[in-house]
Design a protein around this motif. Sequence first.
Motif, short mmCIF file in Angstrom:
data_model
loop_
_atom_site.label_atom_id
_atom_site.label_comp_id
_atom_site.label_asym_id
_atom_site.label_seq_id
_atom_site.Cartn_x
_atom_site.Cartn_y
_atom_site.Cartn_z
N SER A 153 42.38 29.29 38.23
CA SER A 153 41.43 28.20 38.49
C SER A 153 42.12 26.86 38.71
CB SER A 153 40.45 28.07 37.32
OG SER A 153 41.15 27.82 36.12
N ASP A 154 43.45 26.88 38.84
CA ASP A 154 44.22 25.65 39.03
C ASP A 154 45.20 25.88 40.17
OD1 ASP A 154 46.11 23.58 38.88
OD2 ASP A 154 46.01 23.47 36.70
N GLU A 155 44.83 25.40 41.35
CA GLU A 155 45.65 25.63 42.56
C GLU A 155 47.05 25.02 42.43
OE1 GLU A 155 45.30 27.48 45.34
OE2 GLU A 155 43.54 28.30 44.35
N ARG A 212 49.04 27.28 40.28
CA ARG A 212 49.32 28.50 41.04
C ARG A 212 50.49 28.30 42.00
NH1 ARG A 212 44.55 31.83 44.08
NH2 ARG A 212 45.78 33.62 44.70
N ALA A 213 50.48 27.16 42.69
CA ALA A 213 51.57 26.85 43.62
C ALA A 213 52.89 26.67 42.88
CB ALA A 213 51.24 25.60 44.42
#
Length: 194
Positions: free
Chosen positions: A115-117, A120-121
Amino acid sequence: MARVNATPRRRGAARTDELLEVTLELAVEVGYAGLSIEAVARRAGVGKHTIYRRWPSKAALLLDALSRVWTADLNYRGTGDVRADLREQFLRSAPALATTPIGPVYRAVIAEAQSDEALRATLHEMFLANVEQSTLDRITRAQQAGELVPDVDLTFAAEVLCGALYYRGLLSTRPIDEAAVDSLLDMFMAAYGA
């Protein structure tokens, strides 16, 4: 008269190592969601600015701490037998996914990354891309040495090799044991062996 500290202040690499160690300790205790730059600073006895000078975010700090613990496990031995090297590396690094500090902390980071782009990146850039590249480098060398079929792009094969182990170790309840590693490598060699 000024008070002299019994322990001199640590700077540079020693301070960085200490902050990474404190970060892992706290992450094991409180998980990713409970971890904060402020808590790390408090535990380490430094100001927040000391941490922010080194890392732009909690995610970068924690992933750097994890990568320091796991870096040695990402390096393949170079025996000249790709199957043996893959097997040895997978069996050597697999326990880290199931044990403290890497296993529980890494699972928490993966859960948050859904839920945290930005996280994630960062996770991909600091961790997953390195794991995949290390595996791709090893199997590419094997291809160049004639152990694997020529003229095939092995990028996806590296993702599958790593992904199968991450899935089993982080998302399922099944172990990464010798039988699992051997089955995965049997499939890989059946598809790509020369």
